[in-house]
Write an enzyme that holds these catalytic residues in place. Sequence first.
Site, PDB file in Angstrom:
ATOM      1  N   HIS A  18      -9.146  44.433  26.128  1.00  0.00           N
ATOM      2  CA  HIS A  18     -10.594  44.419  26.348  1.00  0.00           C
ATOM      3  C   HIS A  18     -10.911  44.125  27.814  1.00  0.00           C
ATOM      4  CE1 HIS A  18     -14.833  43.812  25.079  1.00  0.00           C
ATOM      5  NE2 HIS A  18     -14.851  42.948  26.095  1.00  0.00           N
ATOM      6  N   GLU A  19     -10.306  43.075  28.346  1.00  0.00           N
ATOM      7  CA  GLU A  19     -10.569  42.703  29.736  1.00  0.00           C
ATOM      8  C   GLU A  19      -9.961  43.704  30.705  1.00  0.00           C
ATOM      9  OE1 GLU A  19     -12.745  40.592  30.192  1.00  0.00           O
ATOM     10  OE2 GLU A  19     -12.761  39.708  28.186  1.00  0.00           O
ATOM     11  N   HIS A  22     -12.547  46.379  31.421  1.00  0.00           N
ATOM     12  CA  HIS A  22     -13.514  45.940  32.430  1.00  0.00           C
ATOM     13  C   HIS A  22     -12.888  45.957  33.825  1.00  0.00           C
ATOM     14  CE1 HIS A  22     -16.436  44.917  29.459  1.00  0.00           C
ATOM     15  NE2 HIS A  22     -15.803  43.853  28.996  1.00  0.00           N
TER      16      HIS A  22
END
Length: 421
Positions: A18-19, A22
């Site tokens: 997920h990170e 980003h």
Amino acid sequence: MTTIIAFIFVFGLIVFFHELGHFLFAKRSGILVRDFSIGFGPKIFAYRKKETQYTLRLLPIGGYVRMAGEDGEVVELKPGYRVGLILNDDEIVTKIIINGKDQYQDVQPLEVSGSDLEKELFIEGYEEYDEDKVVRYQVASDAVVVDGKIETIIAPYDRVFQSKSLGKRAMTIFAGPLFNFILAIIIFTILAFVSGSVPSNDPEIGQVMDNGAAQEAGLKQGDEVISINGKAMDSWQDIFSTVEKSPNKELDFKVERDGKTQDIDVTPKAEKAQDGTSVGKIGVAQPGSDSFWTKITYGFTQTWFWITQIGHVLGQMVTGDFSLNMLNGPVGIYTSTQEVVSYGFLTLLNWTAVLSINLGIVNLLPLPALDGGRLLFFLYELVRGKPLDPKKEGMVHFIGFALLMVLMLLVTWNDIQRAFF
């Protein structure tokens, strides 16, 4: 101990992806990323490479990517500050030392009279030996401000999150959930190749169980189901749904076997479902396929299947057909992981993929403090033509985060009650 390791593995992997989404899109957009962190709380490990610090923290229940312009860090050098400058061979400032000048050699002392570390990138002031003459130095775009043991890279305006186009900002935020879906696709695809065959949605009979209604009626593995009671069957899901709705009711199966069509009457046996209702079962498994194309596409089809399933649960929240027991917090996920671990590593991988999809969907909900909430503000900016006042947006996110924490506490307490009482 095995469950703890499995829990850390599962949570760590889905949070990392997920990170990572980003992070990669922020870098691609030219945004300065100050910190890429997995976990919360005290640091276990920290490593700096160029402008980003990579951190592993004690509590494996989340993570974050800290981007310039979002963290509230503003380097401000007020007139009258006495600083030390480190210059490169081109007389460009690479370090501005506020505290700890004695730890550096060849420091150029300066009493600041003015500076701009965002757009024009300069610092000017009076040198120690000539307090009547103002000198001006250009500052490198990656210069570091040193305040004791704390070093902060300056963030020129073109490197902060807010300076980027609406499209780049939106993609940077959307990339987190997107990478959760990508992780699920990768895991399901790996499982398809490791297992040798994958469930197929073709309208066929899979393995026939002993003493089931299908065996008693004469159905065989590989039979292609053309219709049931005259209704065309286009998929395994069609067959499953028709049988499930017909406990103790005779069904006319029209099947094709060895190139010939025949009718077989089957009466599904009634079994009790988890919700207490009676459903029909005939004792056959879903067909499988070992074709290369099916295995390649399985990651996508299975991911879409779980997206629709989770979407159905979220739909129940909107319609009111919902209870707190339908949600799991960290404690609930831990107890579920404990059960999953007993079935082996491949089952744990499947569980990881499902959780990754769940995290991606939840983060896309249009709620403050979630990625979906931020995307909603971007939509507002697109329609209105300008963004909402940052202070107002920050307040909305703060209130939303506080409410989410309250919900998390309620869910966690509910998990504890279910697990231990």
